[in-house]
Design an enzyme around this catalytic site. Sequence first.
Site, PDB file in Angstrom:
ATOM      1  N   TRP A 106       6.622  61.221  -8.334  1.00  0.00           N
ATOM      2  CA  TRP A 106       6.292  61.566  -7.028  1.00  0.00           C
ATOM      3  C   TRP A 106       7.594  61.815  -6.242  1.00  0.00           C
ATOM      4  CZ3 TRP A 106       7.736  58.756  -2.616  1.00  0.00           C
ATOM      5  CH2 TRP A 106       7.020  59.194  -1.372  1.00  0.00           C
ATOM      6  N   GLU A 154       2.227  63.650  -9.032  1.00  0.00           N
ATOM      7  CA  GLU A 154       1.210  62.822  -8.056  1.00  0.00           C
ATOM      8  C   GLU A 154       1.319  63.734  -6.931  1.00  0.00           C
ATOM      9  OE1 GLU A 154       2.669  58.770  -7.147  1.00  0.00           O
ATOM     10  OE2 GLU A 154       0.943  58.360  -5.631  1.00  0.00           O
ATOM     11  N   LYS A 206       0.072  64.548  -2.859  1.00  0.00           N
ATOM     12  CA  LYS A 206      -0.408  63.937  -1.433  1.00  0.00           C
ATOM     13  C   LYS A 206      -0.453  64.533  -0.513  1.00  0.00           C
ATOM     14  CE  LYS A 206       2.235  60.207   0.709  1.00  0.00           C
ATOM     15  NZ  LYS A 206       3.168  58.730   0.638  1.00  0.00           N
ATOM     16  N   ASP A 230      -3.552  59.398  -6.327  1.00  0.00           N
ATOM     17  CA  ASP A 230      -3.350  57.931  -5.557  1.00  0.00           C
ATOM     18  C   ASP A 230      -4.489  58.068  -4.502  1.00  0.00           C
ATOM     19  OD1 ASP A 230      -2.624  56.300  -3.592  1.00  0.00           O
ATOM     20  OD2 ASP A 230      -0.752  56.105  -4.498  1.00  0.00           O
ATOM     21  N   HIS A 290      -3.987  59.071  -0.891  1.00  0.00           N
ATOM     22  CA  HIS A 290      -3.218  60.345  -0.552  1.00  0.00           C
ATOM     23  C   HIS A 290      -4.231  61.435  -0.349  1.00  0.00           C
ATOM     24  CE1 HIS A 290       0.686  59.473  -2.878  1.00  0.00           C
ATOM     25  NE2 HIS A 290       0.412  58.429  -1.949  1.00  0.00           N
ATOM     26  N   HIS A 321      -3.484  56.271  -9.432  1.00  0.00           N
ATOM     27  CA  HIS A 321      -2.845  55.206  -8.681  1.00  0.00           C
ATOM     28  C   HIS A 321      -3.897  54.440  -8.014  1.00  0.00           C
ATOM     29  CE1 HIS A 321       1.602  55.961  -8.682  1.00  0.00           C
ATOM     30  NE2 HIS A 321       1.296  55.490  -9.924  1.00  0.00           N
ATOM     31  N   ASP A 354      -2.406  56.221   4.206  1.00  0.00           N
ATOM     32  CA  ASP A 354      -1.898  55.773   2.763  1.00  0.00           C
ATOM     33  C   ASP A 354      -1.227  54.470   2.993  1.00  0.00           C
ATOM     34  OD1 ASP A 354      -0.628  56.000   0.169  1.00  0.00           O
ATOM     35  OD2 ASP A 354       1.145  57.052   0.783  1.00  0.00           O
ATOM     36  N   ASP A 393      -1.368  51.655   1.385  1.00  0.00           N
ATOM     37  CA  ASP A 393      -0.990  50.668   0.178  1.00  0.00           C
ATOM     38  C   ASP A 393      -1.217  49.251   0.403  1.00  0.00           C
ATOM     39  OD1 ASP A 393       0.530  52.839  -1.370  1.00  0.00           O
ATOM     40  OD2 ASP A 393       1.598  53.194   0.473  1.00  0.00           O
ATOM     41  N   ASP A 398      -0.882  50.808  -7.268  1.00  0.00           N
ATOM     42  CA  ASP A 398       0.246  51.311  -6.563  1.00  0.00           C
ATOM     43  C   ASP A 398      -0.239  50.792  -4.941  1.00  0.00           C
ATOM     44  OD1 ASP A 398       2.277  52.083  -5.049  1.00  0.00           O
ATOM     45  OD2 ASP A 398       1.819  54.231  -5.196  1.00  0.00           O
TER      46      ASP A 398
HETATM   47  C1  RNT Z   1       4.188  57.208  -2.553  1.00  0.00           C
HETATM   48  C2  RNT Z   1       3.407  57.217  -3.826  1.00  0.00           C
HETATM   49  C3  RNT Z   1       4.328  56.657  -5.051  1.00  0.00           C
HETATM   50  C4  RNT Z   1       4.744  55.340  -4.604  1.00  0.00           C
HETATM   51  C5  RNT Z   1       5.478  54.736  -5.623  1.00  0.00           C
HETATM   52  C6  RNT Z   1       6.676  53.621  -5.084  1.00  0.00           C
HETATM   53  O1  RNT Z   1       3.181  57.864  -1.597  1.00  0.00           O
HETATM   54  O2  RNT Z   1       2.157  56.704  -3.843  1.00  0.00           O
HETATM   55  O3  RNT Z   1       3.392  56.314  -5.957  1.00  0.00           O
HETATM   56  O4  RNT Z   1       4.131  54.438  -4.132  1.00  0.00           O
HETATM   57  O5  RNT Z   1       6.292  55.441  -6.447  1.00  0.00           O
HETATM   58 ZN    ZN Z   2       1.064  56.214  -5.607  1.00  0.00          ZN
END
Ligand code: RNT
Ligand code: ZN
Length: 418
Positions: A184, A225, A227, A258, A261, A285, A293, A295, A325
């Site tokens: 990523w 990945e 986004k 993810d 994302h 993810h 996003d 997390d 993640d």
């Molecule tokens: C960031 C991505 C990525 C990170 C990690 C730490 O938007 O989701 O995967 O969260 O690599």
């Molecule tokens: Zn991620």
Amino acid sequence: METTSYQYAKERYRTIGVDTDAVLKRLDRIPISIHCWQGDDVGGFEAPDAELSGGGIQVTGSYPGKAQTIEQLRADLEEVLSIVPGPHRISLHASYGEFGSEFVDRNEIEPKHFQGWVDWAQANNVHLDFNGTFFSHPMANDGYTLASKDEEIRQFWIEHAKRTRKIAAWIGKQQGSPCILNTWIPDGAKNHTADKMGYRAILKESLDEIFTTEYPREHMRDALETKLFGIGSEAFVVGSHEFYMNYAARNGVMLCLDMGHFHTEEDVSDKLSSILLFDDELLMHVSRPMHWDSDHVVLFDDKTRRVAQELVRSGKLEGCHLGLDFFDASINRIGAWVTGARSLRKALLFALLEPTDQLIEYEEAGNGYAAMALSEHLSVLPFGDVWAEYLRRNNVPSEGELIQRVKAYEQVILKERL
Ligand code: RNT
Ligand code: ZN
């Protein structure tokens, strides 16, 4: 000994054609890859004062007790592994190597910096996955890494990417299980960009160069990945979903989706059948986005359940790779880890307990109401008793014991770190 509540639950599921014992066995073969970075707020161990900077990730919160050394992080992970049921892998970021007292830059990392992790993983009966670290670095400060128009910056990150692939293959070979390498990059811009085509062409060129070396599939697999946006890259992200969908499809690379994302109204689970029809594997993810996003810690909520459902219904669950993640520094970090990992497994169990063939039969017979009613029926079956049985068989704390267990580690171990 099976509890009577489990025996009762088993009977209830049997009446709708679901064999709970078979489901528990299947669930117990699905690995979940636990991300190392929940334990120290994505800090890594390159330099004692390394700070998360640049590139659209941000950790908020200052709950006491975060891991400050690799030893502490490993101790925390061992505690987590003793609380989460089922097989697990550990996903490492390149910034978590053992670099000793020397400074090892991202374009200098080598397998030897991860030998300690490989040994630790073996001792703890887990396999490792890997991630390049394309953020928290001066060379990432202007917002571009692999898509940089500055040739020196671009070459620096290409070298990093090449080394992460080499390290991943080395890890996979040693552990006898393919190491999933996720890439990523934060590349993008805060404001609208005239040369989107130019940046994307550069990223494509960088990836082509990175992927010229081939590694055996039994050793490592690449995932890219996608986004939508990040902090500081609100207007433009080079590695968008469309970019990587195309790149992955044309180059035989795996996608990483993810859950944070995408547009918040998008149903990420709906993408899975479209991808898995053409591909046999995918890296997820699993995260919990709130408005963006963000997390947040994964919970047993609708979004997680729907993703689990689609993985099961597609018939490709076993070929897919499930990674967590999230990073929440506002609560006990061990608790965050444990609840996130257990919630995903709970969602997998819930999905596996579905009589999918029956639902499809109803749909094909044009009996949409029956499909709807059966889904509602599933929502009140004694799922909790099957989950409790799974925890019991795996010898991990029950739901009711969790708070105390996390507290006990905090009082003895985390307190020492203050
Ligand atoms: C960031 C991505 C990525 C990170 C990690 C730490 O938007 O989701 O995967 O969260 O690599
Ligand atoms: Zn991620």
